[in-house]
Design an enzyme around this catalytic site. Sequence first.
Site, mmCIF file in Angstrom:
data_model
loop_
_atom_site.group_PDB
_atom_site.id
_atom_site.type_symbol
_atom_site.label_atom_id
_atom_site.label_comp_id
_atom_site.label_asym_id
_atom_site.label_seq_id
_atom_site.Cartn_x
_atom_site.Cartn_y
_atom_site.Cartn_z
ATOM 1 N N HIS A 153 -20.845 -28.258 -30.678
ATOM 2 C CA HIS A 153 -21.901 -28.066 -31.676
ATOM 3 C C HIS A 153 -23.092 -27.322 -31.082
ATOM 4 O O HIS A 153 -23.267 -27.274 -29.870
ATOM 5 C CB HIS A 153 -22.386 -29.421 -32.208
ATOM 6 C CG HIS A 153 -21.458 -30.027 -33.214
ATOM 7 N ND1 HIS A 153 -20.367 -30.776 -32.860
ATOM 8 C CD2 HIS A 153 -21.460 -29.978 -34.574
ATOM 9 C CE1 HIS A 153 -19.729 -31.166 -33.959
ATOM 10 N NE2 HIS A 153 -20.369 -30.693 -35.009
ATOM 11 N N HIS A 154 -23.935 -26.838 -31.998
ATOM 12 C CA HIS A 154 -25.235 -26.245 -31.663
ATOM 13 C C HIS A 154 -26.073 -27.247 -30.860
ATOM 14 O O HIS A 154 -25.859 -28.471 -30.967
ATOM 15 C CB HIS A 154 -25.960 -25.869 -32.963
ATOM 16 C CG HIS A 154 -26.137 -27.042 -33.900
ATOM 17 N ND1 HIS A 154 -27.271 -27.815 -33.895
ATOM 18 C CD2 HIS A 154 -25.308 -27.600 -34.831
ATOM 19 C CE1 HIS A 154 -27.155 -28.772 -34.793
ATOM 20 N NE2 HIS A 154 -25.960 -28.675 -35.380
ATOM 21 N N LYS A 157 -28.306 -30.569 -32.176
ATOM 22 C CA LYS A 157 -27.662 -31.779 -32.711
ATOM 23 C C LYS A 157 -28.159 -33.030 -31.970
ATOM 24 O O LYS A 157 -28.234 -33.035 -30.743
ATOM 25 C CB LYS A 157 -26.139 -31.654 -32.606
ATOM 26 C CG LYS A 157 -25.411 -32.797 -33.293
ATOM 27 C CD LYS A 157 -23.970 -32.457 -33.584
ATOM 28 C CE LYS A 157 -23.234 -33.632 -34.219
ATOM 29 N NZ LYS A 157 -23.849 -34.082 -35.491
#
Length: 264
Positions: A153-154, A157
């Site tokens: 994920h980015h 998060k």
Amino acid sequence: MINIVIAGPRGNMGREAVKMVERETEFKLQAVVDRRNNGLNMKDVEGMEELDVPIFEDMSECFQQVACDVLVDLTSPETGKKHMLTAFDYGVRPVVGTTGFTDDDIKELSEIAKEKELGALIAPNFAIGAVLLMKFSQMAAKYLSDIEIIEQHHDRKLDAPSGTAVKTAQMISDVREPKKQGHPDEKEQLSGARGAEYEGMRIHSVRLPGLVAHQEVIFGGEGQSLKLRHDSFNRASFMPGVKLACETVMNLSGLVYGLDQIVD
Ligand SMILES: NC(=O)C1=CN([C@@H]2O[C@H](COP(=O)(O)OP(=O)(O)OC[C@H]3O[C@@H](n4cnc5c(N)ncnc54)[C@H](O)[C@@H]3O)[C@@H](O)[C@H]2O)C=CC1
Ligand SMILES: O=C(O)C1=N[C@H](C(=O)O)C[C@H](O)C1
């Protein structure tokens, strides 16, 4: 017409959800709940000038002032739970994409929804492809029970592992006996090297700028490996699932956890 309130309208997901609700003729966006701009209108907020929608900081006040059938929550775990409890108090059906709920939270919220005979939906992932990945993983786990989940994920998060990875592990554990994986005597030379453990499965969380939401489930067997992968390249990928959830929750009684329960 389904009257909708969105919490978290300036977030990555909230912005996309506002666009989707505005686009769909069966939905009416009645208000948004935000951490700031109380009493203003979205018209007054930079980048949202085309929307004539009131902003509330307090959810109770919002439900007292506007008609609402469904609350879409895309905020943070602590806030999401508080918002759900308030929605239940006002007879509003929550559709929650926010991740990071504990098993106890889900149990508690299920009991309240059941007692109130009110529909509610918590979906750790609204992307249909990710829901299919979870279902396919459950299918494969019956035959290949050594499994590692890698979610990426980015780097904005907050929760790790992702809600999707946890839900995937839970679905797999419905068909797989708990078992230790790797060498019986394996030792981590650096703490965390083998990732988090869920009933013997391993979950690894990658956080990097540039990523959106990606998950790979790797199954190992004697002389073979199976890799299942899903990628969300943008937040629009989640919106058909949010739409489906808003429609479906109107006909539910009690809490459903996971879009896998309604996508067959
Ligand atoms: N179920 C799904 O398919 C997906 C779920 N998510 C989850 O949704 C949540 C939001 O993700 P993003 O939009 O990327 O995060 P974000 O950080 O971009 O947005 C969160 C928004 O919530 C707002 N917020 C926080 N507390 C609030 C409060 N008390 N009242 C009103 N608004 C409040 C923040 O101001 C922010 O604008 C996270 O838990 C994430 O894991 C994200 C993508 C897909
Ligand atoms: O925070 C995100 O971005 C996402 N969160 C959800 C999760 O925790 O699984 C869904 C998706 O992976 C994007």
